[in-house]
Design a protein around this motif. Structure first.
Motif, PDB file in Angstrom:
ATOM      1  N   GLY A   4       1.703   0.951  10.201  1.00  0.00           N
ATOM      2  CA  GLY A   4       2.812   0.384  10.379  1.00  0.00           C
ATOM      3  C   GLY A   4       3.878   0.559   9.331  1.00  0.00           C
ATOM      4  O   GLY A   4       4.883  -0.110   9.636  1.00  0.00           O
ATOM      5  N   CYS A   5       3.459   1.105   8.084  1.00  0.00           N
ATOM      6  CA  CYS A   5       4.550   1.313   7.305  1.00  0.00           C
ATOM      7  C   CYS A   5       4.474   2.673   6.739  1.00  0.00           C
ATOM      8  O   CYS A   5       3.685   3.462   6.594  1.00  0.00           O
ATOM      9  CB  CYS A   5       4.307   0.484   5.905  1.00  0.00           C
ATOM     10  SG  CYS A   5       5.395   0.483   4.709  1.00  0.00           S
ATOM     11  N   PHE A   6       5.693   3.332   6.949  1.00  0.00           N
ATOM     12  CA  PHE A   6       5.997   4.395   6.625  1.00  0.00           C
ATOM     13  C   PHE A   6       7.063   4.772   5.291  1.00  0.00           C
ATOM     14  O   PHE A   6       7.942   4.036   5.290  1.00  0.00           O
ATOM     15  CB  PHE A   6       6.966   5.140   7.834  1.00  0.00           C
ATOM     16  CG  PHE A   6       6.772   6.691   7.671  1.00  0.00           C
ATOM     17  CD1 PHE A   6       5.604   7.270   8.577  1.00  0.00           C
ATOM     18  CD2 PHE A   6       7.648   7.578   7.484  1.00  0.00           C
ATOM     19  CE1 PHE A   6       5.854   8.700   8.674  1.00  0.00           C
ATOM     20  CE2 PHE A   6       7.493   8.731   7.296  1.00  0.00           C
ATOM     21  CZ  PHE A   6       6.605   9.588   8.126  1.00  0.00           C
ATOM     22  N   PRO A   7       6.668   5.644   4.581  1.00  0.00           N
ATOM     23  CA  PRO A   7       7.535   5.971   3.297  1.00  0.00           C
ATOM     24  C   PRO A   7       8.894   6.306   3.591  1.00  0.00           C
ATOM     25  O   PRO A   7       9.024   7.222   4.471  1.00  0.00           O
ATOM     26  CB  PRO A   7       6.725   6.818   2.453  1.00  0.00           C
ATOM     27  CG  PRO A   7       5.804   7.780   3.456  1.00  0.00           C
ATOM     28  CD  PRO A   7       5.603   6.616   4.534  1.00  0.00           C
ATOM     29  N   CYS A  17       9.493   9.083  -2.777  1.00  0.00           N
ATOM     30  CA  CYS A  17       9.545   7.962  -2.148  1.00  0.00           C
ATOM     31  C   CYS A  17      10.389   6.943  -2.599  1.00  0.00           C
ATOM     32  O   CYS A  17      10.096   6.810  -4.078  1.00  0.00           O
ATOM     33  CB  CYS A  17       7.886   7.457  -1.908  1.00  0.00           C
ATOM     34  SG  CYS A  17       7.910   5.830  -1.190  1.00  0.00           S
ATOM     35  N   ILE A  18      11.296   6.552  -1.768  1.00  0.00           N
ATOM     36  CA  ILE A  18      12.444   5.683  -2.627  1.00  0.00           C
ATOM     37  C   ILE A  18      12.135   4.174  -2.017  1.00  0.00           C
ATOM     38  O   ILE A  18      12.589   3.139  -2.183  1.00  0.00           O
ATOM     39  CB  ILE A  18      13.630   6.060  -2.555  1.00  0.00           C
ATOM     40  CG1 ILE A  18      14.037   6.274  -1.038  1.00  0.00           C
ATOM     41  CG2 ILE A  18      13.876   7.248  -3.198  1.00  0.00           C
ATOM     42  CD1 ILE A  18      15.558   6.523  -0.698  1.00  0.00           C
ATOM     43  N   GLY A  19      11.477   4.014  -0.983  1.00  0.00           N
ATOM     44  CA  GLY A  19      11.076   2.760  -0.247  1.00  0.00           C
ATOM     45  C   GLY A  19      10.251   2.768   0.960  1.00  0.00           C
ATOM     46  O   GLY A  19       9.526   3.682   1.244  1.00  0.00           O
ATOM     47  N   THR A  20      10.407   1.885   1.972  1.00  0.00           N
ATOM     48  CA  THR A  20       9.396   1.750   3.040  1.00  0.00           C
ATOM     49  C   THR A  20      10.275   1.283   4.098  1.00  0.00           C
ATOM     50  O   THR A  20      11.123   0.454   4.190  1.00  0.00           O
ATOM     51  CB  THR A  20       8.181   0.880   2.704  1.00  0.00           C
ATOM     52  OG1 THR A  20       8.804  -0.477   2.218  1.00  0.00           O
ATOM     53  CG2 THR A  20       7.575   1.354   1.575  1.00  0.00           C
ATOM     54  N   ALA A  69       0.748  -1.168   0.044  1.00  0.00           N
ATOM     55  CA  ALA A  69      -0.142   0.065   0.016  1.00  0.00           C
ATOM     56  C   ALA A  69       0.969   1.375   0.020  1.00  0.00           C
ATOM     57  O   ALA A  69       0.630   2.181  -0.863  1.00  0.00           O
ATOM     58  CB  ALA A  69      -0.837  -0.091   1.221  1.00  0.00           C
ATOM     59  N   THR A  70       1.924   1.284   1.082  1.00  0.00           N
ATOM     60  CA  THR A  70       2.779   2.436   1.029  1.00  0.00           C
ATOM     61  C   THR A  70       3.523   2.525  -0.293  1.00  0.00           C
ATOM     62  O   THR A  70       3.678   3.973  -0.632  1.00  0.00           O
ATOM     63  CB  THR A  70       3.738   2.301   1.954  1.00  0.00           C
ATOM     64  OG1 THR A  70       2.699   2.430   3.712  1.00  0.00           O
ATOM     65  CG2 THR A  70       4.495   3.544   2.205  1.00  0.00           C
ATOM     66  N   GLN A  71       3.979   1.527  -1.155  1.00  0.00           N
ATOM     67  CA  GLN A  71       4.834   1.800  -2.179  1.00  0.00           C
ATOM     68  C   GLN A  71       3.942   2.132  -3.263  1.00  0.00           C
ATOM     69  O   GLN A  71       4.278   3.039  -4.206  1.00  0.00           O
ATOM     70  CB  GLN A  71       5.420   0.201  -2.446  1.00  0.00           C
ATOM     71  CG  GLN A  71       6.510  -0.201  -1.823  1.00  0.00           C
ATOM     72  CD  GLN A  71       7.091  -1.409  -1.957  1.00  0.00           C
ATOM     73  OE1 GLN A  71       6.099  -2.301  -2.717  1.00  0.00           O
ATOM     74  NE2 GLN A  71       8.351  -1.814  -1.790  1.00  0.00           N
ATOM     75  N   ARG A  72       2.660   1.677  -3.379  1.00  0.00           N
ATOM     76  CA  ARG A  72       1.663   2.229  -4.282  1.00  0.00           C
ATOM     77  C   ARG A  72       1.397   3.872  -4.489  1.00  0.00           C
ATOM     78  O   ARG A  72       1.238   4.348  -5.304  1.00  0.00           O
ATOM     79  CB  ARG A  72       0.458   1.198  -4.534  1.00  0.00           C
ATOM     80  CG  ARG A  72      -0.257   1.535  -5.592  1.00  0.00           C
ATOM     81  CD  ARG A  72      -1.333   0.640  -5.752  1.00  0.00           C
ATOM     82  NE  ARG A  72      -2.505   1.351  -7.007  1.00  0.00           N
ATOM     83  CZ  ARG A  72      -3.388   0.274  -7.364  1.00  0.00           C
ATOM     84  NH1 ARG A  72      -3.171  -0.976  -6.907  1.00  0.00           N
ATOM     85  NH2 ARG A  72      -4.227   0.648  -8.332  1.00  0.00           N
ATOM     86  N   PHE A  73       1.072   4.222  -3.096  1.00  0.00           N
ATOM     87  CA  PHE A  73       0.608   5.606  -2.786  1.00  0.00           C
ATOM     88  C   PHE A  73       1.295   6.361  -2.216  1.00  0.00           C
ATOM     89  O   PHE A  73       0.967   7.848  -2.159  1.00  0.00           O
ATOM     90  CB  PHE A  73      -0.716   5.374  -2.008  1.00  0.00           C
ATOM     91  CG  PHE A  73      -1.943   4.534  -2.612  1.00  0.00           C
ATOM     92  CD1 PHE A  73      -2.519   5.030  -3.516  1.00  0.00           C
ATOM     93  CD2 PHE A  73      -2.022   3.061  -2.294  1.00  0.00           C
ATOM     94  CE1 PHE A  73      -3.429   4.175  -4.273  1.00  0.00           C
ATOM     95  CE2 PHE A  73      -2.904   2.423  -2.885  1.00  0.00           C
ATOM     96  CZ  PHE A  73      -3.712   2.934  -3.955  1.00  0.00           C
TER      97      PHE A  73
END
Length: 171
Positions: free
Chosen positions: A116-119, A127-130, A78-82
């Motif tokens: 629980g997931c932060f960009p 955004c380059i990762g998570t 979800a974080t990678q997509r948005f």
């Protein structure tokens, strides 16, 4: 706690908790600090840091389970997509009274909008990762990451911390 107040504070976190550079050493330092914090608190969490799909750090604390690894995968997707924190995504969807499945047709078995997931945001790049934590109530997963990022990046935590309680399910 209101959804709008939390969404506003998370937007501030995402704006201020950005890196000027991020590499494998930075991932190891951030991941190690999250692990230290989890150990000190006796938190049974799994921790994952990835950049451009490359795993740079992973740790599973005593009590973490394979289910935490799957939660990490889904929150990370979800974080990678948005390019937003998974907690912000979930709160936004709650405010809109919908789900990602209803809104975009994505499969809930592949995307989780739980905290629980932060960009990992690189200044001037995006955004380059998570960074993902799983095992605590979702708000606490999110807060653990923010606490460490504020420390590492020299940002005052009181200005960035969420207010209110954390009575939510683990993920």
């Amino acid at each position: 706690m209101t959804l709008d107040a939390d969404l506003e504070r998370i937007a501030l976190q995402e704006q201020r908790l950005q890196f000027s550079a991020f590499d494998a050493t930075a991932a190891w330092n951030v991941g190690g600090r999250i692990r230290e914090l989890a150990a000190a608190r006796g938190s049974a969490v799994a921790i994952d840091i990835q950049v451009n799909g490359l795993p740079l750090f992973f740790a599973a604390m005593p009590g973490a389970t394979p289910d935490n690894v799957d939660w990490i995968r889904r929150k990370r997707n979800a974080t990678q997509r948005f390019h937003r924190s998974s907690y912000a995504l979930g709160l936004q969807l709650r405010r809109e009274q919908t789900t990602l499945t209803e809104k975009l047709g994505v499969n809930a078995s592949d995307y989780a909008t739980h905290g629980g997931c932060f960009p990992i945001i690189l200044q001037g790049t995006g955004c380059i990762g998570t960074i993902t934590v799983s095992g605590l109530p979702q708000r606490s997963d999110h807060e653990m990451i923010v606490e460490v990022l504020a420390e590492v990046l020299g940002q005052p935590l009181p200005e960035l911390a969420l207010n209110g309680d954390a009575r939510e399910s683990s993920s």
